[in-house]
Design a protein around this motif. Sequence first.
Motif, PDB file in Angstrom:
ATOM      1  N   LEU A 214       0.940  -1.034  -0.084  1.00 44.22           N
ATOM      2  CA  LEU A 214      -0.462   0.344  -0.366  1.00 44.22           C
ATOM      3  C   LEU A 214       0.814   1.033   0.287  1.00 44.22           C
ATOM      4  O   LEU A 214       0.627   2.195  -0.613  1.00 44.22           O
ATOM      5  N   TRP A 218       1.100   3.941  -2.946  1.00 45.02           N
ATOM      6  CA  TRP A 218       0.530   5.330  -2.400  1.00 45.02           C
ATOM      7  C   TRP A 218       1.758   6.366  -2.586  1.00 45.02           C
ATOM      8  O   TRP A 218       1.426   7.486  -3.513  1.00 45.02           O
ATOM      9  N   TRP A 267      -6.159   9.194  -3.630  1.00 48.65           N
ATOM     10  CA  TRP A 267      -6.353   7.789  -2.642  1.00 48.65           C
ATOM     11  C   TRP A 267      -6.679   6.268  -4.496  1.00 48.65           C
ATOM     12  O   TRP A 267      -6.739   5.616  -4.227  1.00 48.65           O
ATOM     13  N   VAL A 270      -4.478   2.745  -5.244  1.00 47.40           N
ATOM     14  CA  VAL A 270      -4.411   1.224  -4.621  1.00 47.40           C
ATOM     15  C   VAL A 270      -4.778   0.972  -5.928  1.00 47.40           C
ATOM     16  O   VAL A 270      -4.376  -0.789  -5.449  1.00 47.40           O
ATOM     17  N   TRP A 281     -11.049  -3.299   1.363  1.00 48.91           N
ATOM     18  CA  TRP A 281     -12.201  -2.119   1.340  1.00 48.91           C
ATOM     19  C   TRP A 281     -10.686  -0.870   0.909  1.00 48.91           C
ATOM     20  O   TRP A 281     -11.565   0.385   0.259  1.00 48.91           O
ATOM     21  N   VAL A 282      -9.933  -1.204   1.149  1.00 53.59           N
ATOM     22  CA  VAL A 282      -9.199  -0.161   0.527  1.00 53.59           C
ATOM     23  C   VAL A 282      -9.235  -0.462  -1.068  1.00 53.59           C
ATOM     24  O   VAL A 282      -8.662   0.704  -1.672  1.00 53.59           O
ATOM     25  N   GLN A 283      -8.722  -1.608  -1.686  1.00 52.79           N
ATOM     26  CA  GLN A 283      -9.304  -1.537  -2.662  1.00 52.79           C
ATOM     27  C   GLN A 283      -9.999  -0.871  -3.721  1.00 52.79           C
ATOM     28  O   GLN A 283     -10.447  -0.474  -4.111  1.00 52.79           O
TER      29      GLN A 283
ATOM     30  N   SER B  18      -5.528  11.042   2.247  1.00 56.13           N
ATOM     31  CA  SER B  18      -5.200   9.064   1.829  1.00 56.13           C
ATOM     32  C   SER B  18      -4.207   8.899   2.599  1.00 56.13           C
ATOM     33  O   SER B  18      -4.295   8.089   2.928  1.00 56.13           O
ATOM     34  N   GLY B  21      -5.759   7.544   5.397  1.00 60.07           N
ATOM     35  CA  GLY B  21      -6.847   5.982   5.317  1.00 60.07           C
ATOM     36  C   GLY B  21      -6.244   4.871   4.305  1.00 60.07           C
ATOM     37  O   GLY B  21      -6.311   3.699   5.077  1.00 60.07           O
ATOM     38  N   ILE B  22      -5.726   5.166   3.876  1.00 55.54           N
ATOM     39  CA  ILE B  22      -4.816   3.979   2.745  1.00 55.54           C
ATOM     40  C   ILE B  22      -3.484   3.287   4.091  1.00 55.54           C
ATOM     41  O   ILE B  22      -3.763   2.071   4.095  1.00 55.54           O
ATOM     42  N   ASN B  26      -4.303   1.394   8.340  1.00 59.84           N
ATOM     43  CA  ASN B  26      -3.833   0.050   7.316  1.00 59.84           C
ATOM     44  C   ASN B  26      -3.226  -1.033   8.665  1.00 59.84           C
ATOM     45  O   ASN B  26      -2.983  -1.792   8.442  1.00 59.84           O
TER      46      ASN B  26
END
Lengths: 500, 232
Positions: A214, A218, A267, A270, A281-283, B18, B21-22, B26
């Motif tokens: 991730l 990102w 965002w 991902v 959910w991130v996907q 972001s 969130g990302i 996690n």
Amino acid sequence: MASSLTASLNPASSPDMAKRAELSAIDASTRAPALYFLGSSVLWLLVGTLFALIASYKLHTPEFLGDVEWLTFGRARTLHLNAVIYGWASNAAFAVALWLMARLARAELRHVGLLFIAAAFWNLGVTVGMVGIAIGDSTSIEWLEFPTYATPILFVAYALVGAWAMITFRFGRAKHIYVSQWYLLAALFWFPWLYSVAQIMLLFEPTRGTVQGLVNWWFAHNVLGLWFTPIGLAAIYYFLPKVLGKPVHSYYLSVLGFWSLAIFYNWAGVHHLIGGPVPVWVQTAGIAASFMMVVPVIVTGLNQHLTLVGAAAALKYSPTLRFIVFGGVNYTLTSIAGSLMAMRSWAEITHFTHYTVAHAHHGMYAFFTMVMFGSVYYILPRILLKEWPSAKLISLHFWATAGGITLYVIAMSVAGIAQGLAMNTLPAGADGQPGSPVAFMVIVADMIKYLEIRTIAGVIISIGHIAFAVNFTWMLVQPRKAGATEPTLFRNAPDLEAAR
Amino acid sequence: MNRAPLIFLGIFFALAFSWTGIILTNHLSYAKLQPVFDETEGKAFPQKLPGNAERGKEVYRDLGCVYCHTQQVRQPGYGTDIERGWGERGSVARDYIHEKRVYLGTMRTGPDLRNVGARFVGDAGRDWHIQHFYDPQITSKGSVMPPFRFLFETRAVIGEPSPRAVQAKLPPQYQPPAGHEIVLTQRGEDLISYLLALKDPALYPEEAARLYVPKAEPAKAPDQSAQPEAAP
């Protein structure tokens, strides 16, 4: 319209002499650092192109240089990517950004020494990083391959550029903050954040398991979206109206385009992990953001298109405009294609294939690199007070790079779809049930012809780069001609001929 | 948009959003992913790699294997990874929790390697890798993988032949000149150890309960589903 076209194409014919003198003084103040960045960028472009050709050739003829360890595919490809991203594209981005910042703030450059140190550090960092990859110290994290002993050097350089940009912005005389400046400020702020977080969370204090994936995407997607894309768009927003001599179509579309990019692009990265071992959910969030990217892309594309409408004839004359418009159109195309690639069903086919490779080059080359070429064609005559020596070489540069990258993107997209379908779908079996998958070696063999076309496209692009480098060097070394102020155009615009 | 501080705040919060969130969410939620203790085997899974395999992973890194090989098996019904025999199940986040660096990869010029250790096993697997690294054409005609002969050393035999000589495993046209032998370097040994060790265990109970499995297929790894879940 005719007189403004002449004025914008030819800096010597501007009626407003006082304003011109001010611009000229600002341009002159950027000369040394801009030349440092631009000269380095052209050198790295050639280095990166060489590694690209080696890597491309090796992928259909693996025995080529097969016993040379430091040029094995995994390293040659990595050397190509880092040379063009951190060597060529970032150096060019710095040059264009600092020149635009100075012009738009209407401030002569202060603290030129700071920028000089930054340029020296940046290129030192890239050199150390490249050597590191060649000797086997690559991190093998995509877009972050430079070993940890190279990256702090880059960070110092970046911090200096960022500090300088803030100073220039703060002491500028311009009352209005133009749209290009939003993008430049954002880019100069976003990149060091992205870079430092990625370095810390992946290399210095690695985060847990696939969170690394991730962080990786990102960062890597945002390098495109929040560093190169804003610089490219800033350049388009500046040069398009400048060369055409008319304002940007809509201020409000510019605002909408900027903020929607800032919110959604973040965002989207991902989508490189769709179907992978990361939380679903991130996907899904990444897919939604990728799809929402349609908004800034359409808005920005529309704004630029409507600016160009009615003045497209200038494409015949102005090298800058031709490169910039090619880049702008491809920004729209590649972004739409990218949004579609985030759809789960389309990602099932195109992910893990050459389609992604085509897409990366579509964005990084057909959009960003072409915009940088166009910018260099505008900036260099103004800081050197000389004209480009050869219009033929500019023309060759344009057609070779535009033709080459178009061939590249089409060939690799077709290859990727063929590869993805064969790899991820089951052919119909004899009894109506799904059969067994196509053998992997059959797919490998099927790809060879596309990979060969890619090498041909690469050679064509290389010819363009050589033409550019020759013209660039020639321009640097040629003596300044007294009284020669006519711009180098593809052909003389009718109103220029009339004026003579 | 002429207020610089406002523009700056917007720019700041866009990226902060972001990142939170990302990454941050996690990063925090992954803390609950722990190894699962399997009582029948008396081991906790996933297992850590043995030392020579960890060294081999460094070779995997420095040669850039990740640019052509992924290490993630897609879930059943998404792509054909399972049908290709790249794994008995799709990869899940728990598989990677011990890894200092994760090589998920984004390109499949070559096949997925997440479970290559299940496909090439033991001495026969080692011999296959030796041939394949020396020249991929020996085992995979038409491959575009480059040869990795620099992981071998051709040298004159001085005294006794080396116990690590491998030329006997190679076809006739690859034989060294008389009085010479081909040995696998330590890096080559390590890389092969890594590939032989690279495989994921059967699915953990928690993921088995949650993952979607197409109805037509029998549930993967039924012996696992009956086990009590280890306390996290």
